[in-house]
Design a protein around this motif. Structure first.
Motif, PDB file in Angstrom:
ATOM      1  N   THR A   1       0.828  -1.203   0.000  1.00 50.74           N
ATOM      2  CA  THR A   1       0.000   0.000   0.000  1.00 50.74           C
ATOM      3  C   THR A   1       0.863   1.254   0.000  1.00 50.74           C
ATOM      4  N   GLU A   2       1.943   1.243   0.759  1.00 54.86           N
ATOM      5  CA  GLU A   2       2.849   2.393   0.790  1.00 54.86           C
ATOM      6  C   GLU A   2       3.493   2.609  -0.581  1.00 54.86           C
TER       7      GLU A   2
ATOM      8  N   GLU B   1     -12.774   6.346   6.735  1.00 48.04           N
ATOM      9  CA  GLU B   1     -13.747   6.944   7.652  1.00 48.04           C
ATOM     10  C   GLU B   1     -13.939   8.447   7.460  1.00 48.04           C
ATOM     11  N   ARG B   2     -12.865   9.231   7.388  1.00 44.92           N
ATOM     12  CA  ARG B   2     -13.019  10.687   7.356  1.00 44.92           C
ATOM     13  C   ARG B   2     -13.805  11.173   6.139  1.00 44.92           C
TER      14      ARG B   2
ATOM     15  N   THR C   1     -16.045  -0.287  -6.719  1.00 48.92           N
ATOM     16  CA  THR C   1     -15.973   1.036  -7.326  1.00 48.92           C
ATOM     17  C   THR C   1     -15.294   2.020  -6.390  1.00 48.92           C
ATOM     18  N   MET C   2     -15.014   3.206  -6.918  1.00 49.52           N
ATOM     19  CA  MET C   2     -14.504   4.311  -6.124  1.00 49.52           C
ATOM     20  C   MET C   2     -14.897   5.613  -6.790  1.00 49.52           C
ATOM     21  N   MET C   3     -15.368   6.562  -6.005  1.00 46.40           N
ATOM     22  CA  MET C   3     -15.667   7.899  -6.507  1.00 46.40           C
ATOM     23  C   MET C   3     -14.546   8.842  -6.083  1.00 46.40           C
ATOM     24  N   MET C   4     -13.901   9.456  -7.042  1.00 45.50           N
ATOM     25  CA  MET C   4     -12.796  10.377  -6.797  1.00 45.50           C
ATOM     26  C   MET C   4     -13.258  11.826  -6.927  1.00 45.50           C
TER      27      MET C   4
ATOM     28  N   ALA D   1      -3.624   9.842   0.083  1.00 45.56           N
ATOM     29  CA  ALA D   1      -3.481   8.684   0.969  1.00 45.56           C
ATOM     30  C   ALA D   1      -4.814   7.996   1.203  1.00 45.56           C
ATOM     31  N   GLU D   2      -5.890   8.773   1.286  1.00 43.98           N
ATOM     32  CA  GLU D   2      -7.218   8.173   1.473  1.00 43.98           C
ATOM     33  C   GLU D   2      -7.671   7.432   0.222  1.00 43.98           C
TER      34      GLU D   2
END
Length: 385
Positions: free
Chosen positions: A20-21, A182-183, A215-218, A225-226
Motif C-alpha cells: 500500500t505504501e 472513515e473521514r 468502485t470508487m468515486m474520486m 493517501a485516502e
C-alpha cells in the motif's frame, strides 16, 4: 525517476505484489508515462490478444426516494418530497423488454434507501424480472441497499442475501463504495454504513456465491493517501474471498448536489489512479474506466493505462447524469474508441465472457438504435442525439 520507483514499477509490471505504501508512492510520484507503461504491461500479459470489452445494459431506477441524503447525490429525494417517485413493476418490466430488444444482456436495478422497501420488495422485483426475462443477468444493488433492506425487514445480512439471490440476483454492483475510509465517508454520507461495514457485507455476499464489482468515486476532497487506503480496503476483501470481478473508479460530478463542485479530480489524477490500481490489484481480473464521467478522450487514453474494459453503452443512466455527466456514445462510437486505440473490441456479458469479438470493422454490429440515454427517469423516454 528514482531507483526505488523503477524497481516497484518493474515488480508490478511483472505481476509481483506491491504494498500500500508503494502504491501511494507510485500514484503521487511515478512519472506518468512510465506508470502507464507498467500498468499496460499487466494488461498485455493478461490479455495478449489486445481485446477490450464492452457491455450493453440498462440502469433501471425503481425509486428516487432515499433516507440516506448523501451530499454528492443529485438523484435522491427525501421521503414525502413532491418530486419523489417509485415505478411499478409493469414499468420496470417494460424497460427490461426494451433493453433486450436493443441487445442488452444485463440490467442494473438501482434505487434509493426507501424507508418501506425491505427484502420482500427485492424478492418480488428480482423474481419478476427473472420469470419474464431469464436471459437477463441481474447485476444490481450494493452493500448499502443490502444493509438497508435487512434493517427494514429485521433480518440478518446473511438471510437477506440468501433470499435475494434465490429470487434471481446474479451479482452485486460495487455501488455505495464512494470513499471507504472513515473521514471522507463521514463527510460525504454521514447516514450511510461505514466503509468497514460495506466491506463486511461484501465478504458475506462473496461467501454465499455472489460475486461483485468494486468502485470508487474520486474528487470530493479526499487526500491521495485516502484514495490509496480505499484500494487497500478493497484488496483486503479480495484477498479473503476472491470475489471482485473488476475495479471501476469514476469521478464525482458537481451539478445539483450539496457539494456543489468544490473539489474535483483532474483527468490526469484519474488516469494515474487507473494505472496504480492495475498494478496494485494484481489478483482482480478486470479494470474498467468510466468514459461516462471523464469523457471519450480520457476513456481512450485509459486503454493505455492498463484498462481492458470500457463498461457499458448504458441504454439508460440517471443517477450520475443527474449530477452533470453528459458524455454519450452510440455503439459505433464506443467501438471506434477501442479500435482507434489499437485494441480489438469485444461484446461481453456480465461474467466478462466474449459474446462476439470484432476482429475487423466488417465484424462490427450494425444496430443504429444502440446508444446512451441520459435523462431523468421521471420523464418519458426521448431519443438521444
Amino acid at each position: 525517476m528514482s531507483t526505488e520507483i523503477a524497481e516497484i514499477l518493474q515488480r508490478g509490471a511483472d505481476g509481483g505484489r506491491i504494498t500500500t505504501e508503494e502504491a501511494l508512492l507510485l500514484y503521487t510520484e511515478a512519472p506518468f508515462h512510465e506508470l502507464g507503461e507498467a500498468a499496460d504491461a499487466v494488461r498485455r500479459r493478461r490479455y495478449p490478444e489486445g481485446i477490450v470489452t464492452y457491455l450493453i445494459d440498462r440502469n433501471i431506477n425503481y425509486t428516487n426516494v432515499c433516507v440516506t441524503a448523501c451530499k454528492f447525490c443529485a438523484f435522491y429525494r427525501a421521503p414525502k418530497h413532491k418530486e419523489g417517485w417509485s415505478h411499478d413493476l409493469d414499468e420496470i418490466l417494460r424497460r427490461c423488454a426494451e433493453a433486450i430488444d436493443l441487445g442488452a444482456t444485463q440490467v442494473m436495478l438501482q434505487g434509493g434507501h426507501h424507508p418501506e422497501f425491505g427484502v420482500e420488495y427485492y424478492e418480488e422485483l428480482f423474481g419478476a424480472v427473472k420469470r419474464e426475462f431469464p436471459q437477463l443477468a441481474i447485476h444490481s444493488i450494493g452493500p448499502s441497499e443490502i444493509g438497508h433492506m435487512a434493517k427494514v425487514s429485521e433480518v440478518s445480512i446473511e438471510e437477506a442475501i440468501k433470499r435475494i439471490k434465490a429470487a434471481g440476483l446474479d451479482s452485486i454492483a460495487g455501488a455505495g463504495a464512494e470513499m471507504l475510509p472513515e473521514r471522507p465517508r463521514k463527510a460525504l454520507a454521514p447516514l450511510k454504513e461505514s466503509g468497514e461495514r460495506w466491506c463486511e457485507i461484501m465478504e458475506v455476499a462473496h461467501g454465499l456465491g455472489l460475486e461483485s464489482t468494486a468502485t470508487m468515486m474520486m474528487g470530493t476532497g479526499e487526500t491521495n493517501a485516502e484514495r490509496i487506503e480505499h484500494l487497500r480496503m478493497i484488496r483486503d476483501v479480495h484477498d479473503k474471498t476472491g470475489g471482485f470481478r473488476a475495479f471501476i473508479p469514476w469521478t464525482y460530478q458537481p451539478e445539483n448536489n450539496h457539494l456543489k463542485g468544490r473539489t474535483q479530480a483532474t483527468t490526469v489524477e484519474y488516469l494515474r489512479m487507473l494505472a496504480t490500481a492495475r498494478l496494485y490489484f494484481n489478483e482482480i481480473a478486470h479494470l474498467q474506466s468510466s468514459w461516462l464521467t471523464t469523457g471519450k478522450a480520457a476513456g481512450q487514453v485509459s486503454l493505455h493505462m492498463g484498462v481492458d474494459d470500457l463498461g457499458s453503452i448504458m441504454l439508460e443512466e440517471n443517477v450520475i447524469s443527474s449530477a452533470g455527466a453528459r458524455h454519450r456514445s452510440n455503439l459505433h462510437g464506443l467501438i471506434d474508441m477501442i479500435r482507434s486505440a489499437g485494441r480489438v473490441p469485444a461484446h461481453r456479458n456480465t461474467l466478462y465472457e466474449h459474446l462476439s469479438v470484432h476482429w475487423t470493422p466488417e465484424d462490427d454490429p450494425t444496430d443504429e438504435r444502440v446508444r446512451s440515454h441520459v435523462s431523468s427517469i421521471a420523464l418519458p423516454l426521448v431519443e438521444s442525439t
